[in-house]
Design an enzyme around this catalytic site. Sequence first.
Site, mmCIF file in Angstrom:
data_model
loop_
_atom_site.group_PDB
_atom_site.id
_atom_site.type_symbol
_atom_site.label_atom_id
_atom_site.label_comp_id
_atom_site.label_asym_id
_atom_site.label_seq_id
_atom_site.Cartn_x
_atom_site.Cartn_y
_atom_site.Cartn_z
ATOM 1 C CB SER A 1 17.822 -37.568 0.740
ATOM 2 O OG SER A 1 16.758 -36.652 0.702
ATOM 3 C CG ASP B 1 19.042 -31.414 -4.076
ATOM 4 O OD1 ASP B 1 17.806 -31.486 -4.210
ATOM 5 O OD2 ASP B 1 19.716 -32.236 -3.421
ATOM 6 C CG HIS C 1 17.480 -35.026 -4.161
ATOM 7 N ND1 HIS C 1 18.076 -34.457 -3.062
ATOM 8 C CD2 HIS C 1 16.717 -36.045 -3.679
ATOM 9 C CE1 HIS C 1 17.686 -35.100 -1.963
ATOM 10 N NE2 HIS C 1 16.866 -36.074 -2.318
#
Length: 228
Positions: free
Chosen positions: A122, A180, A207
């Site tokens: 991320s 996601d 995610h």
Amino acid sequence: MSGGKRPLRLLGLHGYRQNQRSFHERTGALRKALRGRAELVSVSAPHPVPGPAPEHGNVPGQTPAPEPQDAEPRGWWFSRPREETFDALEEAAACKGLDESLDTVARALAEHGPFDGLLGFSQGAALVAMVCALKQRGDARFPFEFAIVVAGFKSRAAPHSSFYREPIAVPTLHVLGDTDRVIPPGLSRELASHFVDPAVLTHPGGHFVPASAPQKRAYLEFLGKFLK
């Protein structure tokens, strides 16, 4: 390792509102999948983030690991400097904290290395991409060979635009989840397009850092190029 090859060492950069300890907890399945081939050593971002730790990053089917009481949420940079908050989709005219984070990564490489590669998730994956750009420019603070970029994205902060002006030739594996909702897969593909000949691995989840059998095979195939 068979054949006398030593396991690779990866420096892990966690997501926004995570930290070294929580990322270690959430990558247990990955570390098990890579056992004997690669060791993952994580480092915390330098900037504390106010508020509770996030719920993102849990693998479906597994009971979420409880956040340790000392797991202070941290971030690599803020897209809103005054509020000290971050939004990956925000077209920010200014930002805060990147230089300190680059120093943190450089210090981890120097003090805990050598490392063969970086693995980011991320916001940490977005940072990995910027570190790759600096490496390509000859920045000696960042000695590594390759990177794994999980749920990455191109920073929208105007001060970061220079990182993407030329194709990045560092070997990379980009991992993105079809469902996601935090970092939509289109953003991860956009980031991958800034690399020369990137490998791309998709998974049906959201995610988190995937580590089921299909992803394990892809990780090992990519890492196999660098085993010595």
